[in-house]
Design a protein around this motif. Sequence first.
Motif, short mmCIF file in Angstrom:
data_model
loop_
_atom_site.label_atom_id
_atom_site.label_comp_id
_atom_site.label_asym_id
_atom_site.label_seq_id
_atom_site.Cartn_x
_atom_site.Cartn_y
_atom_site.Cartn_z
N GLU A 82 0.84 -1.20 0.00
CA GLU A 82 0.00 0.00 0.00
C GLU A 82 0.88 1.25 0.00
O GLU A 82 1.87 1.33 0.72
N ALA A 83 0.51 2.22 -0.82
CA ALA A 83 1.28 3.47 -0.91
C ALA A 83 1.29 4.18 0.44
O ALA A 83 0.28 4.23 1.14
N CYS A 84 2.45 4.72 0.82
CA CYS A 84 2.53 5.49 2.06
C CYS A 84 2.71 6.98 1.78
O CYS A 84 2.47 7.79 2.65
N ASN A 85 3.13 7.34 0.56
CA ASN A 85 3.21 8.73 0.13
C ASN A 85 4.04 9.61 1.06
O ASN A 85 3.70 10.76 1.31
N ALA A 86 5.14 9.09 1.57
CA ALA A 86 6.00 9.83 2.50
C ALA A 86 6.66 11.04 1.84
O ALA A 86 6.88 12.05 2.49
N TYR A 87 6.98 10.96 0.56
CA TYR A 87 7.66 12.05 -0.14
C TYR A 87 6.81 12.63 -1.26
O TYR A 87 7.31 13.27 -2.17
N GLY A 88 5.53 12.36 -1.26
CA GLY A 88 4.64 12.75 -2.34
C GLY A 88 3.88 11.51 -2.78
O GLY A 88 3.94 10.47 -2.13
N THR A 89 3.18 11.60 -3.87
CA THR A 89 2.37 10.48 -4.33
C THR A 89 3.24 9.33 -4.84
O THR A 89 4.07 9.52 -5.71
N ASP A 90 3.05 8.14 -4.26
CA ASP A 90 3.75 6.95 -4.73
C ASP A 90 3.08 6.47 -6.01
O ASP A 90 1.87 6.25 -6.04
N LEU A 91 3.85 6.32 -7.06
CA LEU A 91 3.33 5.84 -8.32
C LEU A 91 3.29 4.31 -8.29
O LEU A 91 4.26 3.68 -7.85
N PRO A 92 2.21 3.69 -8.76
CA PRO A 92 2.10 2.24 -8.66
C PRO A 92 3.06 1.49 -9.58
O PRO A 92 3.51 0.40 -9.25
#
Length: 78
Positions: A46-56
Motif C-alpha cells: 500500500e502506498a505510504c506517500n511519504a515524499y509525495g504520491t507513490d506511483l504504482p
Amino acid sequence: MVAKSLLALSFGAAVVLGQESCPGYSASNVQQTGSGLTADLTLAGEACNAYGTDLPNLTLTVEYQSGKWPIWQRRRHV
C-alpha cells in the motif's frame, strides 16, 4: 541515525517514520542491455506517500557510461 535526525529536523517526524513503514518497489522483467539495464518497478504494498504520491508502476533505466570523458562529465544516469 544522524541522517534520520536531520530528516526529522528538516521535514518533520512523519517523513522519518514513513520511511520505515513504506513498502518500496519490486523489480520484474529485468533486462540487461548493451550499456546497462531496464526493469519494471511495481509498488510492493500500500502506498505510504511519504515524499509525495507513490506511483504504482515505474520503469527503471540504468545506463553505464565509460570513464573516457573528462572527470566533470563522468556520471551515471538513473
